[in-house]
Design an enzyme around this catalytic site. Structure first.
Site, short mmCIF file in Angstrom:
data_model
loop_
_atom_site.label_atom_id
_atom_site.label_comp_id
_atom_site.label_asym_id
_atom_site.label_seq_id
_atom_site.Cartn_x
_atom_site.Cartn_y
_atom_site.Cartn_z
N ARG A 189 2.01 15.85 13.34
CA ARG A 189 3.31 16.45 13.67
C ARG A 189 3.28 17.98 13.64
NH1 ARG A 189 4.65 12.51 10.13
NH2 ARG A 189 4.90 14.06 8.50
N GLU A 233 -10.46 4.29 4.26
CA GLU A 233 -9.50 5.02 3.45
C GLU A 233 -9.83 4.79 1.98
OE1 GLU A 233 -5.55 5.98 5.86
OE2 GLU A 233 -5.51 3.96 5.07
N HIS A 258 -3.12 14.08 1.08
CA HIS A 258 -3.28 13.18 2.22
C HIS A 258 -2.03 13.22 3.11
CE1 HIS A 258 -4.42 9.71 4.59
NE2 HIS A 258 -3.39 9.02 4.17
N ASP A 311 0.84 -1.19 0.00
CA ASP A 311 0.00 0.00 0.00
C ASP A 311 0.89 1.25 0.00
OD1 ASP A 311 -2.41 1.25 -0.16
OD2 ASP A 311 -2.83 1.19 1.98
#
Lengths: 398, 398
Positions: free
Chosen positions: B144, B201, B135, B128
């Site tokens: 973050r 997703e 995204h 994946d």
């Protein structure tokens, strides 16, 4: 103990009648793959070719392990069939039908060094754990410093990453040095080229027998019934496995206590009996042109903090399904002493030290190096061994 | 364009004669799996059962794509065989042998809503990627902070993780909420229980056709010849795929330029022609008891920064081998606008906002929610679509 067979077996053999590991081989280059059981230096074959079957197998450990052996693991049936026959003469020490028939013996017993061994299972998925505390501590110290080298969650669950099944190869397969991107210096573009720090990682791996359905976890106290056996594994570029799957049955005489776990694991990981196995492991590096190679580390399976059964139970707790033939690597098995570290990263402390190979030194692997793992449980009068797991580094194509 | 068939096809159909995607289905619960091609609302079958074959296939894109179709991908041969026949009446608009024979038509054309669709490939390995810049930026900002949300190396290579093949399920399969350990509060033991933030997703995935040998990378400019087709994919717990593989051929009229890449990629990722596809994507959530569901995002495949061919080339540059049937997920496909984000993490900004579903709200998925993806390339007089990719959340067993 004391079991004997009419087949002569050297006392140091990895494959006495107490072992009987399973493999798949081709007797001739054009032959179909064939399942076999190793005894002494020969491989005993049932002469059945691989084909899909579906049946119920009686396990010697579990009351009854009922599972569908799909085509991917059909050899298991053949091998178990072989094992059952072999156990007949295991119990009576001799098997007249085979012992007294030279022609049948020649057909049934094939010298191991004359055949081509294959990866013995169709591996659906391969997961690699990180279960040695010494390895985790050393890696943490090297990459993040000596304060808290092991993250707190490492002690709460067996951490793993998901590996690639396609690139798992059988012992003896050459390994091409990989190439790829490396960290750029300053504002320049990234480095592109052959890997500069190619390493081996001394591991073992459990082969899954019966799997589980998606959404239905396996209890940790029943996890052993889902492990078909164990192989040696080198987790480098192109994961290499040893050809003979040694069953947990055969390893049972070498069981030892697993390390005490503190903090205690959550209930789903708390085992009634927590087993490790006393399996001596050794790695040799043989530079190009040399004949024997040099032992660079001696470790032992018993150093693992998380057991095989905890690894398997944790893998399924989120509902993940395992399938027959799946491979669960232990992660690098390092012991507490520097001479028992399981990879060059640790042995040379990320290239800070040189490792002596007699006339030459190594920080990491060089092209032409052959890396040879061996593993063996040593009893009073016999061994249960794994043979070797080896591979040689070829230069990168660029 | 303007191609017609004697089969009536609604102008909004995802499966006009210009599409002809491949799938595998069971006409009856006890039937053997059977390959088929979707046309309109029916599935056209060659009536061959699945079995291993090995042959050379002429590809309409490559000069000749010669590859061994091993048992894992044997259906491809059947499907291509079917496709060849279908293309006969594609070129002449009608196929008298089928058109004028009602009994044959009834046998050959099976209503899609009456059959059970299966995962159409044996997936050896599933990787994946993480190829949508929007995204990556949103996730980086959430976890973050807004300074440098995207790590520098993200722009140098298509990042990926290795996923699990065993838990890939076909559209319509219920998904059990996973359970596992969560971060402890203070010094208490870790949380153990059902996932608290279950997400979908929105992804698509490329299905690998011909693979490559270990150690022999695929050139980025030849990578398209190794892609058999594309499906919708939901990367949640138990990865869900849509049943019909749409070929790159069928998507060719919807090609658009891929985004300009800055910094320019290294030579092994620099394509002569860098293609994306204009595929409209939509996600609906249908809470338990509701009939239609609510559209929660509209995105498009063309937002991907790294192309399918770059993903595939990068995957093999280290020498990794791909096999027929391997699945390469794109990663979550988010567009630039908040209403085009591809997962609830982004849409609710990690649960900081509520997403309205008419009478109710969501931060993350709740038990009983059904998530439905659709994807469609819209032309002037026909669509090339993917059908749907759906699944419903069942409560965790604990």
């Amino acid at each position: 103990m004391g079991l004997k067979s009419f087949i002569e077996i050297h006392p140091d053999s990895h494959f006495p009648i107490q072992n009987l590991p399973f493999g798949v081989f081709k007797p001739e280059p054009a032959s179909d793959p064939r399942p076999g059981v190793a005894i002494g230096d020969t491989s005993w074959t049932s002469r059945r070719s691989l084909r899909p079957v579906c049946l119920t197998v009686r396990s010697s450990r579990a009351p009854i392990a009922s599972f569908s052996l799909i085509s991917t693991s059909s050899w298991v049936w053949d091998a178990l069939h072989g094992r059952k026959l072999v156990q007949q003469f295991k119990s009576c020490s001799t098997e007249p039908a085979l012992r007294d028939n030279a022609s049948l013996r020649q057909k049934a017993l094939v010298p191991i060094d004359k055949v081509e061994m294959l990866v013995p299972i169709a591996i659906g998925d391969y997961t690699d754990f990180f279960s040695s505390m010494h390895h985790a501590k050393n890696c943490g110290t090297i990459f993040r410093g000596p304060e808290n080298p092991i993250p707190a969650n490492w002690f709460h669950l067996p951490i793993a990453y998901h590996g690639r099944a396609s690139s798992i190869v059988i012992s003896g397969t050459d390994i091409v040095r990989p190439r790829g991107q490396g960290h750029p210096a300053g504002n320049s573009p990234p480095y592109f080229g052959p890997s500069r720090k190619l390493d081996f990682e001394l591991e073992m791996a459990a082969v899954v027998g019966p799997g589980n359905e998606l959404g239905k976890p396996i209890d940790v106290n029943e996890a052993a019934d889902h492990i078909f056996g164990v192989v040696l594994m080198n987790d480098w570029s192109g994961t290499t496995v040893s050809p003979w799957i040694v069953t947990l049955d055969a390893l049972e005489p070498f069981v030892c206590d697993a390390p005490k776990q503190n903090p205690p694991p959550l209930p789903y990981l708390a085992e009634k009996i927590s087993k490790n196995y006393d399996i001596s492991l050794e790695v040799r590096i043989k530079p190009a042109g040399e004949e024997h190679g040099h032992v660079v580390t001696k470790s032992n399976f018993k150093h693992l903090y998380w057991t095989l059964t905890q690894q398997l139970a944790h893998h399924t707790i989120n509902g993940c399904n395992l399938r027959p033939g799946d491979l669960l690597g232990t992660g690098t098995i390092s012991g507490p002493e520097p001479e028992s570290y399981g990879c060059l990263l640790e042995l040379t402390w990320n290239g800070q030290n040189q490792l002596s190979l007699g006339g030459t030194n190594r920080k990491f692997l060089e092209d032409g190096d052959e890396v040879i793992f061996t593993g063996c449980s040593k009893g009073n009068d016999y061994n249960v061994g794994f043979g070797t797991c080896s591979g040689k580094i070829l230069p990168s194509p660029l």
